[in-house]
Scaffold this active site. Structure first.
Site, PDB file in Angstrom:
ATOM      1  N   ARG A 165     -39.360  59.476  95.815  1.00 29.22           N
ATOM      2  CA  ARG A 165     -38.928  59.401  94.412  1.00 29.22           C
ATOM      3  C   ARG A 165     -37.406  59.217  94.323  1.00 29.22           C
ATOM      4  O   ARG A 165     -36.764  59.705  93.398  1.00 29.22           O
ATOM      5  CB  ARG A 165     -39.357  60.646  93.616  1.00 29.22           C
ATOM      6  CG  ARG A 165     -40.826  60.947  93.644  1.00 29.22           C
ATOM      7  CD  ARG A 165     -41.668  59.850  93.030  1.00 29.22           C
ATOM      8  NE  ARG A 165     -43.075  60.139  93.230  1.00 29.22           N
ATOM      9  CZ  ARG A 165     -43.787  59.686  94.274  1.00 29.22           C
ATOM     10  NH1 ARG A 165     -43.219  58.905  95.179  1.00 29.22           N
ATOM     11  NH2 ARG A 165     -45.056  59.999  94.413  1.00 29.22           N
ATOM     12  N   SER A 239     -45.546  64.204  86.192  1.00 29.86           N
ATOM     13  CA  SER A 239     -45.116  65.208  87.177  1.00 29.86           C
ATOM     14  C   SER A 239     -43.656  65.569  86.939  1.00 29.86           C
ATOM     15  O   SER A 239     -42.775  64.721  87.077  1.00 29.86           O
ATOM     16  CB  SER A 239     -45.299  64.662  88.596  1.00 29.86           C
ATOM     17  OG  SER A 239     -46.643  64.367  88.849  1.00 29.86           O
ATOM     18  N   GLU A 335     -38.369  66.122  89.257  1.00 29.42           N
ATOM     19  CA  GLU A 335     -38.550  64.675  89.410  1.00 29.42           C
ATOM     20  C   GLU A 335     -37.964  63.944  88.224  1.00 29.42           C
ATOM     21  O   GLU A 335     -37.480  62.811  88.352  1.00 29.42           O
ATOM     22  CB  GLU A 335     -40.035  64.340  89.572  1.00 29.42           C
ATOM     23  CG  GLU A 335     -40.310  62.900  89.888  1.00 29.42           C
ATOM     24  CD  GLU A 335     -41.769  62.601  90.163  1.00 29.42           C
ATOM     25  OE1 GLU A 335     -42.255  61.555  89.695  1.00 29.42           O
ATOM     26  OE2 GLU A 335     -42.430  63.406  90.843  1.00 29.42           O
TER      27      GLU A 335
END
Length: 339
Positions: A165, A239, A335
């Site tokens: 990510r 998420s 995230e």
């Protein structure tokens, strides 16, 4: 020229539904419009914030600078060979629309990434991933506009420094480039990835006899819709936390204390843990504080039940992170991008 508007509410531009305001706002559909807008930035002391689908952002405060919505369109084949098709997609294209386009043409590689919210431009920035696949596996190159130099530069995979990510656009080059388009290398012959998560079980439940990229995509869609809330109904950014990685020795210690702990080995010898499981075991699943909460079906997702502020969501995330660290000794990382 596209007009710069003032005092524009951003609630409709972020999937968490945070009710914040941009002091200056405009949308652009081409590199020329982008260049003009940056040239005419009313607040040169603050770097412009580029918005795509707004599905991975948490607004903690009102935005005093210029907010620019990336609406660059386009889906075009740029080249083709015996094994691959190379498709250039405008950064403003909706990601799932791009996935559906590939499925209709029978081009493989992104079916596991079905129904991920957001736009094409965010895909390399975040190195988006799901169910055993990451964007770096189908990435060919991108074009990005340098905010200060007003030049367009080409980035290949090695230039992007893709991580979990992560990319140079979130770190080293943060706020320096605006992604204009992304070229993906798609496969004419599929290599199916069905071992991650519950894809195999879902395909079996669906009664799939002949495996196809369309079936894999539908299985992913079924799983995502069963576990993740629809942002149109309840504010969320998918998420909220990354899955943390720990060294193998520490993983073995945790496994002895918590036999149900699941770990996925990484190539570097570390082990990736499921952040959602850690959060759930820490007692947060279904927790609600005012209009900020932890989703009742997936503890990895923080939600806005209506009128939570960005600070409310941020404070809740802080408490979740401290709680997981206290119980497991594991550091969670967000995230989402906090601005």
């Amino acid at each position: 020229m596209t007009q710069i508007q003032q005092n524009i509410p951003l609630r409709q531009y972020n999937t968490l539904g945070i009710d914040t305001v941009a002091r200056y706002f405009a949308a652009f559909s081409s590199v020329n419009e982008l260049s003009e807008l940056i040239e005419n930035n009313p607040n040169t002391g603050i770097a412009p914030l580029i918005l795509g689908g707004g599905s991975n952002i948490l607004f903690k405060n009102h935005m005093n600078g210029l907010v620019l919505k990336n609406d660059i369109p386009g889906l075009n084949i740029v080249k083709e060979d015996a094994d691959h098709v190379y498709v250039k997609a405008g950064a403003g294209e909706v990601w799932h629309k791009f996935v559906q386009y590939c499925l209709q043409q029978n081009w493989a590689g992104v079916e596991n990434l079905s129904l991920i919210p957001g736009c094409v431009g965010a895909s390399p920035m975040q190195n988006i991933g799901a169910y055993g696949v990451e964007i770096k596996e189908v990435f060919e190159e991108l074009e990005a506009f340098h905010v200060n130099d007003k030049t367009v530069q080409v980035f290949r995979a090695a230039d992007c420094a893709f991580g979990y990510r992560e990319s140079v656009f979130k770190g080293k080059y943060r706020n320096q480039f605006v992604i204009l388009n992304v070229t993906y290398r798609l496969n004419k012959k599929p290599t199916f990835n069905t071992s991650y998560g519950a894809i195999g079980q879902e395909l079996e439940r669906m009664g799939v006899q002949d495996l196809s990229i369309q079936a894999v995509s539908q299985a992913v869609i079924n799983i995502r819709t069963s576990k993740l809330p629809d942002p149109a109904k309840i504010g969320n950014a998918g998420s909220f936390f990354k899955n943390p990685s720990v060294d193998a020795a520490f993983y073995e210690q945790l496994k002895k204390a918590y036999p149900h702990l699941v770990g996925y080995p990484n190539a570097d010898g570390t082990v990736k843990l499921a952040a959602g499981w850690l959060i759930e075991q820490s007692g947060w699943k279904g927790y609600r504080r005012g209009d900020a909460g932890v989703h009742e079906k997936q503890a990895l997702v923080l939600v806005n039940y209506g009128n939570a502020t960005g600070q409310d969501i941020y404070d809740l995330s802080e408490d979740v992170m401290k709680s997981v660290h206290s119980k497991f000794g594991v550091e969670l990382e967000r995230e989402v991008n906090v601005v």
